[in-house]
Design a protein around this motif. Structure first.
Motif, PDB file in Angstrom:
ATOM      1  N   GLY A  15       1.895  17.928   1.469  1.00 37.05           N
ATOM      2  CA  GLY A  15       3.102  17.860   2.069  1.00 37.05           C
ATOM      3  C   GLY A  15       4.147  17.040   1.425  1.00 37.05           C
ATOM      4  O   GLY A  15       3.388  15.932   0.441  1.00 37.05           O
ATOM      5  N   PRO A  16       5.127  16.641   1.619  1.00 37.24           N
ATOM      6  CA  PRO A  16       6.080  15.805   0.971  1.00 37.24           C
ATOM      7  C   PRO A  16       6.045  14.302   1.407  1.00 37.24           C
ATOM      8  O   PRO A  16       6.600  13.584   0.728  1.00 37.24           O
ATOM      9  N   GLU A  17       5.221  14.038   2.545  1.00 39.15           N
ATOM     10  CA  GLU A  17       5.487  12.357   2.935  1.00 39.15           C
ATOM     11  C   GLU A  17       4.900  11.623   2.184  1.00 39.15           C
ATOM     12  O   GLU A  17       3.712  11.949   1.564  1.00 39.15           O
ATOM     13  N   THR A  18       5.362  10.457   2.143  1.00 33.73           N
ATOM     14  CA  THR A  18       4.868   9.351   1.288  1.00 33.73           C
ATOM     15  C   THR A  18       5.102   8.015   2.338  1.00 33.73           C
ATOM     16  O   THR A  18       6.150   7.746   2.832  1.00 33.73           O
ATOM     17  N   TRP A  19       3.976   7.302   2.382  1.00 27.69           N
ATOM     18  CA  TRP A  19       4.169   5.828   3.296  1.00 27.69           C
ATOM     19  C   TRP A  19       3.858   4.722   2.593  1.00 27.69           C
ATOM     20  O   TRP A  19       2.806   4.697   1.767  1.00 27.69           O
ATOM     21  N   THR A  20       4.634   3.935   2.273  1.00 27.88           N
ATOM     22  CA  THR A  20       4.830   2.687   1.802  1.00 27.88           C
ATOM     23  C   THR A  20       4.666   1.574   2.616  1.00 27.88           C
ATOM     24  O   THR A  20       5.722   1.442   3.298  1.00 27.88           O
ATOM     25  N   VAL A  21       3.616   0.885   2.760  1.00 29.94           N
ATOM     26  CA  VAL A  21       3.529  -0.350   3.920  1.00 29.94           C
ATOM     27  C   VAL A  21       3.246  -1.740   2.885  1.00 29.94           C
ATOM     28  O   VAL A  21       2.520  -1.591   2.219  1.00 29.94           O
ATOM     29  N   VAL A  22       4.030  -2.657   3.431  1.00 34.81           N
ATOM     30  CA  VAL A  22       3.751  -4.162   3.117  1.00 34.81           C
ATOM     31  C   VAL A  22       3.305  -4.970   4.027  1.00 34.81           C
ATOM     32  O   VAL A  22       3.896  -4.757   5.306  1.00 34.81           O
ATOM     33  N   LEU A  23       2.160  -5.466   3.745  1.00 38.55           N
ATOM     34  CA  LEU A  23       1.678  -6.469   4.849  1.00 38.55           C
ATOM     35  C   LEU A  23       1.884  -7.859   4.310  1.00 38.55           C
ATOM     36  O   LEU A  23       1.943  -8.712   3.413  1.00 38.55           O
TER      37      LEU A  23
ATOM     38  N   ALA B 204      11.296   5.596   1.545  1.00 35.30           N
ATOM     39  CA  ALA B 204      11.951   5.976   0.299  1.00 35.30           C
ATOM     40  C   ALA B 204      11.952   4.980  -0.811  1.00 35.30           C
ATOM     41  O   ALA B 204      12.909   4.756  -1.451  1.00 35.30           O
ATOM     42  N   THR B 205      11.246   4.151  -0.743  1.00 31.93           N
ATOM     43  CA  THR B 205      11.148   2.854  -1.752  1.00 31.93           C
ATOM     44  C   THR B 205      10.652   3.579  -3.054  1.00 31.93           C
ATOM     45  O   THR B 205       9.806   4.391  -2.981  1.00 31.93           O
ATOM     46  N   THR B 206      10.986   3.095  -4.157  1.00 33.77           N
ATOM     47  CA  THR B 206      10.427   3.308  -5.436  1.00 33.77           C
ATOM     48  C   THR B 206       9.949   2.076  -6.135  1.00 33.77           C
ATOM     49  O   THR B 206       9.483   1.892  -7.288  1.00 33.77           O
ATOM     50  N   ALA B 207       9.841   0.950  -5.159  1.00 42.13           N
ATOM     51  CA  ALA B 207       9.091  -0.256  -5.691  1.00 42.13           C
ATOM     52  C   ALA B 207       7.525   0.178  -6.134  1.00 42.13           C
ATOM     53  O   ALA B 207       7.032   0.824  -5.354  1.00 42.13           O
TER      54      ALA B 207
ATOM     55  N   TYR C 119       0.853  -1.194  -0.067  1.00 42.00           N
ATOM     56  CA  TYR C 119       0.084   0.062   0.011  1.00 42.00           C
ATOM     57  C   TYR C 119       1.025   1.139  -0.059  1.00 42.00           C
ATOM     58  O   TYR C 119       2.049   1.186   0.605  1.00 42.00           O
ATOM     59  N   ARG C 120       0.427   2.450  -0.831  1.00 42.53           N
ATOM     60  CA  ARG C 120       1.239   3.594  -0.565  1.00 42.53           C
ATOM     61  C   ARG C 120       0.170   4.703  -0.376  1.00 42.53           C
ATOM     62  O   ARG C 120      -0.726   4.882  -1.099  1.00 42.53           O
ATOM     63  N   PHE C 121       0.311   5.320   0.583  1.00 42.51           N
ATOM     64  CA  PHE C 121      -0.400   6.471   1.199  1.00 42.51           C
ATOM     65  C   PHE C 121       0.689   7.796   0.790  1.00 42.51           C
ATOM     66  O   PHE C 121       1.625   7.975   1.205  1.00 42.51           O
ATOM     67  N   ARG C 122      -0.117   8.542  -0.206  1.00 42.90           N
ATOM     68  CA  ARG C 122       0.728   9.772  -0.522  1.00 42.90           C
ATOM     69  C   ARG C 122       0.081  11.172  -0.186  1.00 42.90           C
ATOM     70  O   ARG C 122      -1.165  11.429  -0.518  1.00 42.90           O
TER      71      ARG C 122
END
Length: 253
Positions: free
Chosen positions: A187-195, A205-208, A180-183
């Motif tokens: 603001g500048p934050e991005t959260w990428t979450v793997v379950l 800072a992943t680019t996947a 999941y990516r929450f952008r």
């Protein structure tokens, strides 16, 4: 945000909650329902939050390092009159803020999380108070957004702290690698979450590529993760069906 930076918005949110509650009670009977809390009225919301504040004030005041024994925990009687109930809430919020200010962030106390500090409780209670202020305002009209800094902190805290805890409490099914990516759009934050299995992994800072990406303001993202806003409140790309599936993998409490 650090401990000192959280104290001012805690007090601001407490004052806003009190204002929203008084506005709801001024409408008379029946007391307005809280849309995001099925079965609850504004009275229930005030009793809940005021009770939580007094419970935690007891933990902090006594410097408890284990959960209180309910048999030995005596809390003041909750007033029935709406004005007295609102005053009761405001007093409890002030006392909790004063204790958190006095103790600072690093005093060792019991929490339900791995972090056993007073700082944990201020962070948690600021977020909960901001969300419940939104709830109280929604009972009588259009609620105001969460403060951007508080909301961004709430997204991080929900992913890093609340999500793993909620999965354990509710015995959620294992993740199968959903990403999941929450952008944030304000603001500048991005959260990428793997379950993955039993783990909730925040990937900095992943680019996947993500299976689904949800974009919105920090407030909208935080309120979605607290199940106050539907997926349709966000701009979604990728597998849209995965967004509501988040709450299967991370069950609400």
């Amino acid at each position: 945000m650090d401990h000192v930076e959280r104290l001012a918005p805690f007090r601001t949110e407490a004052a806003a909650f009190e204002k929203a509650v008084r506005r709801a009670f001024d409408l008379g009977e029946p007391v307005p329902a809280v849309p995001a809390c099925p079965g609850w009225t504004v009275t229930d919301l005030v009793r809940h939050l005021g009770g939580v504040h007094r419970y935690l004030a007891h933990v902090l005041r006594e410097r408890l390092t284990a959960p209180p024994d309910p048999a030995g925990l005596t809390l003041p009687e909750v007033p029935g009159d709406p004005d007295a109930l609102t005053d009761w809430f405001a007093q409890g919020a002030r006392e909790l803020a004063e204790l958190l200010h006095e103790l600072g962030p690093d005093t060792a106390v019991w929490t339900w999380s791995a972090e056993q500090t007073t700082g944990f409780w201020l962070r948690m209670q600021l977020i909960e108070l901001a969300v419940h202020r939104w709830d109280a305002e929604s009972a009588t009209g259009t609620p105001g957004r969460l403060d951007p800094a508080v909301a961004a902190d709430a997204v991080t805290q929900t992913i890093e702290v609340m999500a793993p805890a909620r999965r354990g409490w509710q015995q959620a099914p294992p993740g199968t690698g959903e990403r999941y990516r929450f952008r944030r759009t304000d603001g500048p934050e991005t959260w990428t979450v793997v379950l993955s299995g039993d783990q909730v992994l925040l990937e900095p800072a992943t680019t996947a590529p993500a299976d689904v990406e949800a974009c919105g303001t920090a407030s909208d993202l935080a309120l979605f993760l607290w199940r106050r806003l539907p997926p349709t409140a966000l701009r979604v790309t990728g597998d849209a069906a995965l967004l509501p599936h988040w709450f299967t993998l991370v069950p609400p409490v």
